[in-house]
Design an enzyme around this catalytic site. Sequence first.
Site, PDB file in Angstrom:
ATOM      1  N   SER A 192       0.843  -1.185   0.000  1.00 45.61           N
ATOM      2  CA  SER A 192       0.000   0.000   0.000  1.00 45.61           C
ATOM      3  C   SER A 192       0.878   1.234   0.000  1.00 45.61           C
ATOM      4  O   SER A 192       2.010   1.213   0.502  1.00 45.61           O
ATOM      5  CB  SER A 192      -0.895   0.015   1.242  1.00 45.61           C
ATOM      6  OG  SER A 192      -1.507   1.272   1.422  1.00 45.61           O
ATOM      7  N   TYR A 228      -2.164  -1.577  10.018  1.00 47.72           N
ATOM      8  CA  TYR A 228      -2.217  -1.745   8.563  1.00 47.72           C
ATOM      9  C   TYR A 228      -0.893  -1.328   7.933  1.00 47.72           C
ATOM     10  O   TYR A 228      -0.308  -2.053   7.122  1.00 47.72           O
ATOM     11  CB  TYR A 228      -3.369  -0.908   8.000  1.00 47.72           C
ATOM     12  CG  TYR A 228      -3.542  -0.990   6.503  1.00 47.72           C
ATOM     13  CD1 TYR A 228      -4.277  -2.017   5.927  1.00 47.72           C
ATOM     14  CD2 TYR A 228      -2.987  -0.019   5.659  1.00 47.72           C
ATOM     15  CE1 TYR A 228      -4.446  -2.086   4.551  1.00 47.72           C
ATOM     16  CE2 TYR A 228      -3.146  -0.084   4.289  1.00 47.72           C
ATOM     17  CZ  TYR A 228      -3.881  -1.119   3.740  1.00 47.72           C
ATOM     18  OH  TYR A 228      -4.036  -1.187   2.377  1.00 47.72           O
TER      19      TYR A 228
END
Length: 255
Positions: free
Chosen positions: A147, A160
Amino acid sequence: MDGLKDKVIVFAGAGGLAAATAGYLGAGGAKLIVGDISEAAAERTVQVAREAGGEGLAIALDISNEDQVKRQIDLAVKEYGRIDGLFNVAANIHPDEVARDTNVIDIELSAWQRTIDVNLTGYLLTLKHALPHMIAGGGGSVVNTLSGAVYAGMPDKVAYSVTKAGIGALIRHVARRYGKDGVRSNGVAPGLVLTEATKLNLPEEFRDMILTGTPSPRHGKPEDIGATVAFLLSDLSEWVNGQVLCVDGGTSMRP
């Protein structure tokens, strides 16, 4: 896309990015085994591949459960005889879980652990069980999903961000350790891609703010990621190994 005909590709995850990738792979004649926490979602992704000209099977999968991971890999080998590729795209992104992922002071350890179990340990498990079959068949390609959060320094979503950074180290470990066995290990780091999950989790005002700092005139589409993943899973990327491709409209501009 060339270099995909009859390749057997295992998918861990079946969201919007997976479906877009399935379309490219199906058009190239690949065979998919798609697993997701929702078997219905996995079946929808397989159907995209079928409609594009490929084939495949769907299976329920909690990527953090080693028995379920092994069952998916065993199904691929039983039905198709080998594994040529692995696409890890599963993530702990249910809205309730996203809300629990805050910062290093406030996060509950249960939220931290669940994200690690899915986003990082789950990727380890798929590699653990898929790689021996890929090596036995002369090699193959692994694509893991990171990401832009890895590079942005997000003030929240600590679990995350940390797990996605850990995936980068996992990518390089596999490339270095198993490259001579014919295994290529790479990753994609998407920017803000307008999947259904993104639209659900991120307010439009936040999306507009992100676009302001992006050189591209638009947000990403699932197809942007799907095309990149398909390239990395195909024979066209035979000399690409140990890399993370930022597919983010130029947001990160890493050297």
